[in-house]
Scaffold this active site. Structure first.
Site, mmCIF file in Angstrom:
data_model
loop_
_atom_site.group_PDB
_atom_site.id
_atom_site.type_symbol
_atom_site.label_atom_id
_atom_site.label_comp_id
_atom_site.label_asym_id
_atom_site.label_seq_id
_atom_site.Cartn_x
_atom_site.Cartn_y
_atom_site.Cartn_z
ATOM 1 N N LYS A 174 -10.162 -19.290 8.432
ATOM 2 C CA LYS A 174 -8.561 -19.418 8.226
ATOM 3 C C LYS A 174 -8.013 -18.118 8.179
ATOM 4 C CE LYS A 174 -5.440 -19.121 5.133
ATOM 5 N NZ LYS A 174 -4.426 -18.792 5.648
ATOM 6 N N GLU B 284 -13.558 -9.206 -0.498
ATOM 7 C CA GLU B 284 -13.245 -7.748 0.146
ATOM 8 C C GLU B 284 -11.948 -7.649 -0.582
ATOM 9 O OE1 GLU B 284 -14.957 -5.268 1.496
ATOM 10 O OE2 GLU B 284 -16.735 -6.441 2.111
ATOM 11 N N CYS C 69 -6.424 -1.472 3.261
ATOM 12 C CA CYS C 69 -7.030 -1.677 2.004
ATOM 13 C C CYS C 69 -7.405 -0.450 1.315
ATOM 14 C CB CYS C 69 -7.833 -2.864 1.691
ATOM 15 S SG CYS C 69 -9.153 -2.631 2.945
ATOM 16 N N GLU D 216 -1.593 -1.118 -5.958
ATOM 17 C CA GLU D 216 -1.325 -0.788 -4.367
ATOM 18 C C GLU D 216 -0.116 -0.985 -3.905
ATOM 19 O OE1 GLU D 216 -3.717 -3.921 -2.667
ATOM 20 O OE2 GLU D 216 -4.652 -2.732 -1.268
HETATM 21 P P1 NAP Z 1 -3.538 -12.461 0.280
HETATM 22 O O1 NAP Z 1 -2.092 -12.851 -0.027
HETATM 23 O O2 NAP Z 1 -4.531 -12.489 -0.682
HETATM 24 O O3 NAP Z 1 -3.971 -13.226 1.598
HETATM 25 C C1 NAP Z 1 -5.141 -13.082 2.314
HETATM 26 C C2 NAP Z 1 -5.430 -14.444 2.854
HETATM 27 O O4 NAP Z 1 -5.830 -15.280 1.928
HETATM 28 C C3 NAP Z 1 -4.483 -15.287 3.819
HETATM 29 O O5 NAP Z 1 -5.059 -15.580 4.966
HETATM 30 C C4 NAP Z 1 -3.714 -16.006 2.881
HETATM 31 O O6 NAP Z 1 -2.997 -17.193 3.706
HETATM 32 C C5 NAP Z 1 -4.911 -16.710 2.082
HETATM 33 N N1 NAP Z 1 -4.664 -17.326 0.673
HETATM 34 C C6 NAP Z 1 -3.736 -17.028 -0.095
HETATM 35 N N2 NAP Z 1 -3.754 -17.959 -0.998
HETATM 36 C C7 NAP Z 1 -4.859 -18.634 -0.865
HETATM 37 C C8 NAP Z 1 -5.316 -19.685 -1.685
HETATM 38 N N3 NAP Z 1 -4.974 -20.235 -2.894
HETATM 39 N N4 NAP Z 1 -6.498 -20.464 -1.073
HETATM 40 C C9 NAP Z 1 -7.034 -19.977 0.322
HETATM 41 N N5 NAP Z 1 -6.441 -19.092 0.856
HETATM 42 C C10 NAP Z 1 -5.290 -18.379 0.369
HETATM 43 O O7 NAP Z 1 -3.497 -10.898 0.709
HETATM 44 P P2 NAP Z 1 -2.477 -10.340 2.023
HETATM 45 O O8 NAP Z 1 -1.327 -9.855 1.349
HETATM 46 O O9 NAP Z 1 -2.541 -11.228 3.185
HETATM 47 O O10 NAP Z 1 -3.526 -8.918 2.393
HETATM 48 C C11 NAP Z 1 -3.300 -8.016 1.785
HETATM 49 C C12 NAP Z 1 -4.515 -7.610 0.655
HETATM 50 O O11 NAP Z 1 -5.645 -7.594 1.229
HETATM 51 C C13 NAP Z 1 -4.404 -6.242 0.102
HETATM 52 O O12 NAP Z 1 -4.484 -6.353 -1.349
HETATM 53 C C14 NAP Z 1 -5.398 -5.428 0.520
HETATM 54 O O13 NAP Z 1 -5.877 -4.267 -0.067
HETATM 55 C C15 NAP Z 1 -6.344 -6.529 0.852
HETATM 56 N N6 NAP Z 1 -7.561 -6.142 2.060
HETATM 57 C C16 NAP Z 1 -8.723 -5.903 1.450
HETATM 58 C C17 NAP Z 1 -9.474 -5.302 2.587
HETATM 59 C C18 NAP Z 1 -11.053 -5.106 2.076
HETATM 60 O O14 NAP Z 1 -11.828 -5.115 3.063
HETATM 61 N N7 NAP Z 1 -11.216 -5.013 0.594
HETATM 62 C C19 NAP Z 1 -9.159 -5.477 3.890
HETATM 63 C C20 NAP Z 1 -8.009 -5.481 4.088
HETATM 64 C C21 NAP Z 1 -7.052 -6.121 3.249
HETATM 65 P P3 NAP Z 1 -1.506 -17.512 3.081
HETATM 66 O O15 NAP Z 1 -0.949 -16.276 3.354
HETATM 67 O O16 NAP Z 1 -1.074 -18.832 3.799
HETATM 68 O O17 NAP Z 1 -1.312 -17.824 1.714
#
Ligand code: NAP
Length: 486
Positions: A180, A255, A289, A390
């Site tokens: 997804k 991650e 990240c 962050e």
């Molecule tokens: P996010 O809001 O957690 O969203 C990530 C994914 O999760 C999206 O596809 C989102 O879809 C989905 N999601 C959200 N709520 C969900 C739920 N209840 N059930 C299932 N899926 C759900 O994060 P983001 O803002 O897109 O990404 C930024 C974050 O990712 C930052 O904190 C960054 O540090 C972290 N990141 C970490 C790494 C690593 O390797 N550690 C790499 C890249 C990014 P929807 O938007 O449709 O809700």
């Protein structure tokens, strides 16, 4: 040949080798963060289609895992070749929906493809063990087997690489996968699916489903057929998915978010540190990240570093990612801009001093986009939000420190533990600090650490598990012990 047609063509999801979505589904509009123009619309799938994807991934599992590792590797290499061949078009797609400069998008495609090549090679090197038996009439063996049907939920900041980092390892190990992608950047994911199809990855082995995150997430977590979930995204969503997966006791790779310290010691090569900070802080407009969130500079070199960083930051060209020579593109959406503004206002209210930047980018060409000036804040301190959260944007706060002990304490004073960086020349400082930082990854005298050959991942609230390296493959393998009486 177009991977995803431009214009208002409605995009479907890819399930069991078929493109799924019709007018019975609602649509979400995908916009370009550089100008807010509509790119296309994507059908929103939900619970039923996720259920179908799981069943089809389960049917596809048996024939896929029975192939030899070499046979799976050949198919994966076809996928790799097609991705590399289509680098330009895929990169344009990333820039269109995500905003990063085209050169960075091309770099992401190279990086994304590298995981497929790496895991197609690694798949052939999965070894078991023969154990010296505890009784003379017994023979003991350990074999590695694919985990089964797996799922991935990915973010928008690396729309291609966050998928291949998971899918390449899963498929190489003999698992099938349902992905997804993030709703802001589904087109790159769908293009990857199109290329997987062309590469001959069998139907049901690799699936991409776009739609309601909550419904898809819950369905994936609730279903016991899905044996592993790999998630990249924020820590709160990671926690939620972990709780949801408890019912079916899934394996998890999480991650999650970071809050990386970037430390410059008095004996560092300051020019190298500045170059490292530019890459580490401003790449992808600060939306990685692993990007530096807190820059700790030792007192004797604080002013020199700040001045040199200011000169380098003021040379960065901000603009539309598809324009030649652009270094910093737009942020993903207006919510991201709001967070950056909040962190800056908060920092200034606690005594921070703007060295450069600090506002939205002005000018006609920036009006409709989510552009923000690369920013440096001096006199940063621990009372500021930026010290604890962050920012995920182009803001570099400079903290001053005196001793190694002080900076290690401050660097570790966070719930996160993904990446940390430092610049120093003294060999004992290098060892001492590398060992003392409570992080999954440490960059020493470099601002870029990610590669397919090394394990990527965090500790504490930054997550569980590793992607990349041989460790990334073992996340998709079960260990089976066989005890034979002879
Ligand atoms: P996010 O809001 O957690 O969203 C990530 C994914 O999760 C999206 O596809 C989102 O879809 C989905 N999601 C959200 N709520 C969900 C739920 N209840 N059930 C299932 N899926 C759900 O994060 P983001 O803002 O897109 O990404 C930024 C974050 O990712 C930052 O904190 C960054 O540090 C972290 N990141 C970490 C790494 C690593 O390797 N550690 C790499 C890249 C990014 P929807 O938007 O449709 O809700």
């Amino acid at each position: 040949m177009s991977l995803v047609s431009s214009g208002l063509i409605r995009q479907k999801s890819y399930i069991n080798g078929k493109w799924i979505g019709d007018d019975s589904h609602s649509l979400v509009t995908i916009t370009n963060p550089a100008n807010s123009e509509e790119i296309t619309q994507v059908y929103q799938l939900g619970k039923n289609e996720t259920q179908t994807a799981i069943e089809q991934a389960s049917k596809a599992l048996s024939p896929w895992k029975k192939l030899t590792a070499s046979e799976r590797a050949s198919v994966l290499m076809q996928w790799y070749e097609l991705i590399v061949k289509n680098t330009d078009e895929l990169a344009e797609l990333i820039t269109l929906e995500q905003g990063k400069p085209l050169a960075e998008s091309k770099g992401e495609i190279t990086y994304a493809a590298s995981f497929i090549r790496w895991y197609s090679e690694e798949a052939k090197r999965v070894y078991g063990e023969v154990i010296t038996p505890h009784q003379s009439d017994k023979r003991l063996m350990v074999v590695k087997q694919p985990v089964g049907v797996t799922a991935a939920i990915t973010p928008w900041n690396f729309p291609a690489a966050m998928i291949t980092r998971k899918a390449a390892a899963a498929l190489a190990a003999g698992c099938t996968m349902i992905v997804k992608p993030a709703p802001d950047t589904p087109l790159t994911a769908l293009a990857m699916a199109e290329l997987a199809d062309r590469a001959g990855i069998p139907a049901g082995v690799f699936n991409v489903i776009c739609g309601d995150a909550k419904q898809i997430g819950e369905t994936l977590c609730d279903n016991p057929i899905v044996r592993k979930l790999s998630f990249t995204g924020s820590t709160p969503v990671g926690r939620l998915l972990m709780a949801q997966s408890a019912k079916t006791l899934k394996k998890l790779s999480l991650e999650l978010g970071g809050n990386a310290p970037f430390i410059v010691f008095n004996d560092a090569d300051i020019d190298a540190a500045v170059a490292g900070a530019i890459l580490c802080k401003f790449r992808n407009a600060g939306q990685t990240c692993v990007c530096a969130n807190r820059l700790y500079i030792q007192a004797d070199v604080y002013d020199e570093f700040a001045q040199k960083l200011k000169l380098a930051v003021e040379k960065l060209n901000v603009g539309h990612g598809n324009v030649e020579g652009i270094d910093v593109g737009p942020l993903i959406n207006s919510v991201a801009i709001d967070k950056v503004e909040k962190h800056i206002a908060d920092a200034l209210s606690f005594g921070g001093e703007l060295l450069t930047g600090g506002t939205r980018q002005h000018g006609e060409q920036f009006e409709q986009g989510n552009f923000f000036e690369p920013t440096i804040i001096k006199n940063a301190n621990n009372k500021m939000l930026i010290a604890h959260e962050e920012t995920f944007g182009p803001v570099a706060p400079l903290f001053k420190f005196d001793t190694v002990e002080d900076v290690i304490k401050q660097a570790n004073e966070t719930e996160f533990g993904l990446a940390a960086y430092f610049f120093a020349r003294d060999i004992s400082t290098v060892w001492q600090v590398s060992e003392a930082l409570e992080y999954g990854m440490v960059g020493v005298n470099t601002g870029i650490i990610s590669t397919e050959v090394a394990p990527f991942g965090g500790v504490k609230s930054s997550g569980l598990g590793r992607e990349g390296g041989h460790q990334g493959l073992s996340e998709y393998l079960e260990t089976k012990y066989i005890c034979m009486s002879i």
